[in-house]
Design a protein around this motif. Sequence first.
Motif, short mmCIF file in Angstrom:
data_model
loop_
_atom_site.label_atom_id
_atom_site.label_comp_id
_atom_site.label_asym_id
_atom_site.label_seq_id
_atom_site.Cartn_x
_atom_site.Cartn_y
_atom_site.Cartn_z
N VAL A 495 50.19 35.58 62.69
CA VAL A 495 50.15 35.05 61.07
C VAL A 495 51.65 35.04 60.62
N ASP A 496 52.05 34.02 60.15
CA ASP A 496 53.45 33.92 59.56
C ASP A 496 53.40 34.70 58.37
N GLU A 497 54.65 35.68 58.36
CA GLU A 497 54.87 36.60 57.47
C GLU A 497 55.07 35.98 56.00
N GLN A 498 55.47 34.83 55.91
CA GLN A 498 55.51 34.20 54.39
C GLN A 498 54.10 33.65 54.11
N LYS A 499 53.15 33.30 54.97
CA LYS A 499 51.96 32.77 54.52
C LYS A 499 51.03 34.09 54.03
N ALA A 500 51.47 35.14 54.77
CA ALA A 500 50.67 36.61 54.44
C ALA A 500 51.00 36.68 53.16
N GLU A 501 52.46 36.64 52.88
CA GLU A 501 53.17 37.27 51.39
C GLU A 501 52.15 36.44 50.48
N GLU A 502 52.26 35.11 50.67
CA GLU A 502 51.63 34.06 49.58
C GLU A 502 50.03 34.37 49.39
N ARG A 503 49.27 34.80 50.48
CA ARG A 503 48.14 35.19 50.40
C ARG A 503 47.85 36.53 49.48
N LEU A 504 48.81 37.48 49.76
CA LEU A 504 48.70 38.74 49.12
C LEU A 504 48.97 38.41 47.44
N HIS A 505 49.89 37.59 47.29
CA HIS A 505 49.91 37.07 45.72
C HIS A 505 48.81 36.63 45.23
N ASP A 506 48.10 35.55 45.92
CA ASP A 506 46.99 35.08 45.64
C ASP A 506 45.98 36.26 45.21
N ILE A 507 45.87 37.32 46.02
CA ILE A 507 44.81 38.30 45.89
C ILE A 507 45.15 39.26 44.63
N LEU A 508 46.52 39.30 44.32
CA LEU A 508 47.03 40.25 43.20
C LEU A 508 46.68 39.45 41.79
N GLN A 509 46.79 38.06 42.09
CA GLN A 509 46.68 37.09 40.70
C GLN A 509 45.05 36.92 40.59
N ALA A 510 44.42 37.12 41.47
CA ALA A 510 43.14 36.89 41.17
C ALA A 510 42.36 38.00 40.78
N ILE A 511 42.70 39.22 40.98
CA ILE A 511 41.91 40.51 40.83
C ILE A 511 41.60 40.64 39.13
N PRO A 512 42.61 40.50 38.35
CA PRO A 512 42.29 40.58 37.06
C PRO A 512 41.55 39.52 36.31
N THR A 513 41.32 38.50 37.18
CA THR A 513 40.15 37.62 36.49
C THR A 513 38.84 37.93 36.80
N VAL A 514 38.68 38.89 37.79
CA VAL A 514 37.39 39.21 38.08
C VAL A 514 37.03 40.70 37.85
N LEU A 515 37.98 41.49 38.22
CA LEU A 515 37.74 43.05 37.68
C LEU A 515 38.40 43.42 36.39
N PRO A 516 37.72 44.53 35.63
CA PRO A 516 38.00 44.87 34.56
C PRO A 516 39.43 45.80 34.54
N VAL A 517 40.37 45.12 34.89
CA VAL A 517 41.72 45.84 35.01
C VAL A 517 42.95 44.68 34.51
N LYS A 518 44.05 45.48 34.18
CA LYS A 518 45.14 44.72 33.83
C LYS A 518 46.00 44.88 35.16
N PRO A 519 46.99 43.91 35.30
CA PRO A 519 47.70 43.70 36.51
C PRO A 519 48.72 45.52 36.73
N GLU A 520 48.84 46.07 35.63
CA GLU A 520 49.76 47.28 35.88
C GLU A 520 48.79 48.18 36.36
N GLN A 521 47.37 48.21 36.28
CA GLN A 521 46.31 49.23 36.92
C GLN A 521 46.01 48.84 38.37
N ILE A 522 46.82 47.92 39.15
CA ILE A 522 46.66 47.60 40.42
C ILE A 522 47.59 48.60 41.14
#
Length: 745
Positions: A495-522
């Motif tokens: 797995v390309d490191e840059q691609k893995a980094e992009e997917r991690l960014h997607d995950i961190l962006q998506a979490i506050p839209t589903v779970l009742p937390v703010k970004p700083e609580q992650i």
Amino acid sequence: MTAEICGDHLALKVLMSENYEFFASCPKGVEGLLAEELAALGGEEIRQTVAGCHFKGGLQAAYRACLWSRLANRILLHLRQTDAENRDFLYDGVKAIPWEDHFEPNATLAITFNGTSKAINNSHFGALVVKDAICDRLRDKAGFRPSVNKNTPDIRVHVRMNRNRADISLDLSGESLHRRGYRLDTGKAPLKENLAAALLVRAGWPNLAREGAALVDPLCGSGTLLLEGALMAADIAPGLLRLNYGFHNWSGHIPKLWRELLEEARERRTAGLAAMKNRFIGYEGDIRVVRQAHDNLRRAGLDKRIHIETRELATVEPIKGYQGLVISNPPYGERLGEESSLVWLYQRLGETFRTCFDGWQGAIITSNPSLARRMGLRARKNYSFFNGALEAKLLTFDIKPEWHFGHHKKVQEAEQGGDKKAEEVTVNTDITLGKGAEMFANRLRKNLKPLQKWARKQDIECYRVYDADMPEYAVAIDLYRDKVLVQEYKAPASVDEQKAEERLHDILQAIPTVLPVKPEQIALKQRRRQSGKNQYRRMGDQQERFEVTEGGCRFLVNLKDYLDTGLFLDHRPMRLRIQKEAKGKRFLNLFCYTGAATVHAAAGGASQTTSVDLSKTYLEWARQNLSLNGFSDRHKLENADCIKWLKGCNETYDLIFIDPPTFSNSKKMRDVFDIQLEHKDMLERAMGCLARDGVLYFSNNFRKFKLDDALSETFAIEEISGQTIDQDFKRNQKIHRCWKLTHRH
């Protein structure tokens, strides 16, 4: 008649007159209370000084003080003040006192010497000078000298040096008056009886007692506060149990007067016990200390009036139908336990005060104000005392909501209609997600819907909501109440490191839209296979611990500083199982980590627990978890290599839990630990510590692990892995394996 003989008779006449000079010593901080007490007992011309009071009065006043003083240490009869500029002056001044008029020459003697001067700069030397002067005088008068007995003398002489003057007194009390006669054994860090009495007086107990109030100590130890409170409520003289006093061997003693005072005290005790309607209740976690307390109650004749039971702070309940005073002497941190773990004990003590004793009066004594603030109660008043050489504060409370920390702020927020907590947990639906983030968010929503319903029904607030369900999004996501931990698994080399980094960014962006937390609580961590000291190394030093609950127990977790959080979520069913099975059992937790299983065992009513781990860091964390839940130090924590500890173990346990690491080469261990190689010998030794009807649970998370077949030939073994996997780990059932071992019958 010679001048010397005339002087001796004159001294005796003065001694037997109606008015004597006395000094009553006491703990520092008690002087004002002692002055009031002495006045009530017939003392006159009372003058307070550091750690005591001077007073005058007849012999009856001294006897009453010995019998009835709840606050004094000693009652000293002043004989003379003499020049003590040097050794010879002190010797001559002491020798001039007619000691033959005070006691028989064959009596045994002890000297207490306090203070020094330039010429007499050693208290032991000063005591020798005084002893020689007394003995030489009696030898000259009677032809022989008394012997010295430091432990149980017939006569005690006290000398106090102040600059170049020495005050010489006879001790009328004998043993210190704080020794009432009911207490032989004590728990750790006990209060002296007279200091306990002083605390009760300052906390307002005498007035409450007259109103029929209750007295409760949730950390009662050997019961001293309760015993002193009952003696006050029943009008019992604290010295009534004592058989010997210093004046018994004093020539000026008047037995008839003393017998009359004793008879009066016995009559008052009978009447006081008949009239007493108060209730006295104490709780103590250590059953050995409870036994000592019951012995003390029996010796005091109050075993039918005071109830003390083995109960942890965590299980204290409201006393229905009563109000009164709840008072305690919790550990300060100087002598018992580490301060970091006591933080949580004081927090729990405060919660117990607020929830179980609303409307009561409260009091604690502590030398650590920062710990006291953890109780969440504002003190109404505070008083300084000395517990030995340790300065401490008695804090008194009105246990009412308006005296709780933060009460006024909560009232203001309620009046303004604000609900900050509700605002903080609002899911952010305004974020525009990219295609990858939206795909991940949809999967997270799909997982969350049934898990959220399950968790709410099971009263679970920490659980896994995602575990690499989609291989391209290789993370585990755990919800810890209102915070989220994201653990990124190492991506494969393909797995390309840059691609893995992009997917991690997607995950961190998506979490506050589903779970009742703010970004700083992650919190984000990257998981790697760890071994040796890396298992215990810090990943940070933010010390952001917070509380979570599980099965009625409370735990401290840290999402940032270590690889693991302090609570293995996959072992939740095993911990709850231990809690259900622990009642009345001796529990052993090997490789105990932060002691979560131990807390559950204690909450389930284990008679005792022992937890062993090589890491001091995690053992201290375990101590804090126990304190947070109000459990005492009868729950033993052992800092040791578990394998070596097992080899030396001679104890027997009814319930054992072993959850070792897969591999360890910690610098604290001489040998490398490998679970596959070590487990047979380890389990055989552990089973040797298991009672015949006991149960051992063994778990590990090594996916290639194979249990040695030879074990099944000796023990009854059942794999129960499926029973220990909860709803949130159903997708990844290889998270751990677990076996139940028992002896064959």
